[in-house]
Design a protein around this motif. Sequence first.
Motif, PDB file in Angstrom:
ATOM      1  N   GLY A  82      10.537  22.191  78.498  1.00 14.96           N
ATOM      2  CA  GLY A  82      10.288  21.818  79.884  1.00 14.96           C
ATOM      3  C   GLY A  82       8.965  22.347  80.392  1.00 14.96           C
ATOM      4  N   GLY A 130       5.759  19.982  81.511  1.00 17.56           N
ATOM      5  CA  GLY A 130       5.236  20.059  82.869  1.00 17.56           C
ATOM      6  C   GLY A 130       3.809  20.543  82.947  1.00 17.56           C
ATOM      7  N   GLY A 158       3.817  23.075  87.445  1.00 15.60           N
ATOM      8  CA  GLY A 158       4.108  22.273  86.263  1.00 15.60           C
ATOM      9  C   GLY A 158       5.358  22.730  85.524  1.00 15.60           C
ATOM     10  N   LEU A 163       8.578  21.776  87.614  1.00 17.58           N
ATOM     11  CA  LEU A 163       8.863  20.342  87.621  1.00 17.58           C
ATOM     12  C   LEU A 163       9.252  19.853  86.228  1.00 17.58           C
ATOM     13  N   GLY A 164       8.603  20.388  85.206  1.00 18.94           N
ATOM     14  CA  GLY A 164       8.953  19.995  83.845  1.00 18.94           C
ATOM     15  C   GLY A 164      10.352  20.421  83.466  1.00 18.94           C
ATOM     16  N   ALA A 197      12.838  18.232  85.334  1.00 16.09           N
ATOM     17  CA  ALA A 197      12.846  16.872  84.795  1.00 16.09           C
ATOM     18  C   ALA A 197      13.576  16.809  83.460  1.00 16.09           C
ATOM     19  N   GLY A 248       0.031  19.366  79.330  1.00 19.26           N
ATOM     20  CA  GLY A 248       1.212  18.891  80.027  1.00 19.26           C
ATOM     21  C   GLY A 248       0.888  17.791  81.013  1.00 19.26           C
ATOM     22  N   ALA A 308       1.069  17.919  84.181  1.00 20.33           N
ATOM     23  CA  ALA A 308       0.295  18.425  85.315  1.00 20.33           C
ATOM     24  C   ALA A 308      -1.195  18.455  85.006  1.00 20.33           C
TER      25      ALA A 308
END
Length: 378
Positions: A283, A287, A294, A297-298, A301, A335, A337
């Motif tokens: 993750g 991100g 990043g 959010l990764g 997600a 990533g 981001a």
Amino acid sequence: MRNNLANSWKVYAGFAIAAIVLFAIAPAMLSDFRLNQLGKYLCFGIVAVGIGLAWGRGGMLTLGQGVFFGLGAYMMAMHLKIADAELRGQDVPDFMQTAGLTELPGYWVPFTSPVVTIVGIVVLPVLVAVVLGLGVFKRKVKGAYFAILSQALVAAFATLLIGQQKTTGGSNGLNYFRSFFGLALNDPANRRLLFFITAATLLIIVAITRQIMYSRYGELLVAVRDQEERVRFLGYDPANVKVVAYAVAALFASIAGALFVPIVGIVSPNDIGVVPSIAFLIGVAIGGRTTLLGPVLGAIAVAWAQTSLSENFPSGWTYAQGLIFILVVGFFPAGLAGLGAVARRRKKRSDTHPSATSDIATITTDAGTVPAEGAKTP
């Protein structure tokens, strides 16, 4: 001065938007079940913030965050099981009664106190990280060797828990919690309160991490990542710098584990083993490990995708996860981001060096187009 003021307003605006989404929009639009799932994802986001600091800024490939996540989770779970037993008027939790135990094991006794439990969640993982970090970084162990060592540690920890069937629940773990510091967990209002606590914790941890990243220590951490020997030549001990980041990441993972337990209602070796530790890392990589948001959010997600896709493709999600990780590492090492940063750099280069250039530079005048000064002519 003007740029700093503008950046500060962007940061404040970002936190305000995040707070509105987490505290207003999400509770209004999501059902209690989905909101509880989002709370679980936020716990993973808290772990990811620490990994982003240690790996993205410090260059430490931490494949063993499951150890610290598990320490926080099991300490919280032990306290909750003891509290549930006291509510029923029993001396030991239900699974210990089934195993034939009539009194708490010695290492369970301190967790009868909620204060000791909270202190343990904060202090114990940090102490473990400091001791382990000093032992590893002082010997200049880094890179793949550190990653393998940390992964071996989490595998050993999971195996240890599985072997303690009578005192930690073995492979089944600890589950069926009824209360959380006096709050009934079957009450939807209390579960929403637990979500708000988790969301607030994530925002606070992100704010703390931002201060660390942009402090003098944060610059030193990046310097250690990029030029460790040069930092040592300047009089700093890179091992001490790494230990601090590693301990902070351990603290964040422990807090996330402690919040994970009442939200999910169970913790077992399957939640803290090698596979979950790698999932944390995936993750963060997807991100953007060098950015602030990043990793969060990764991680959210990836956790959401795992829940959604595994419902429809239970046997194919693992392959999809591995494929995504390979694509990101191979083609987008910064990533998702980092894609915005790449676009901004390209735009800046195009503005600085217009594309309308050729071997013969020209200037348009009233008489027509003539070669510019210093340009080559045929």
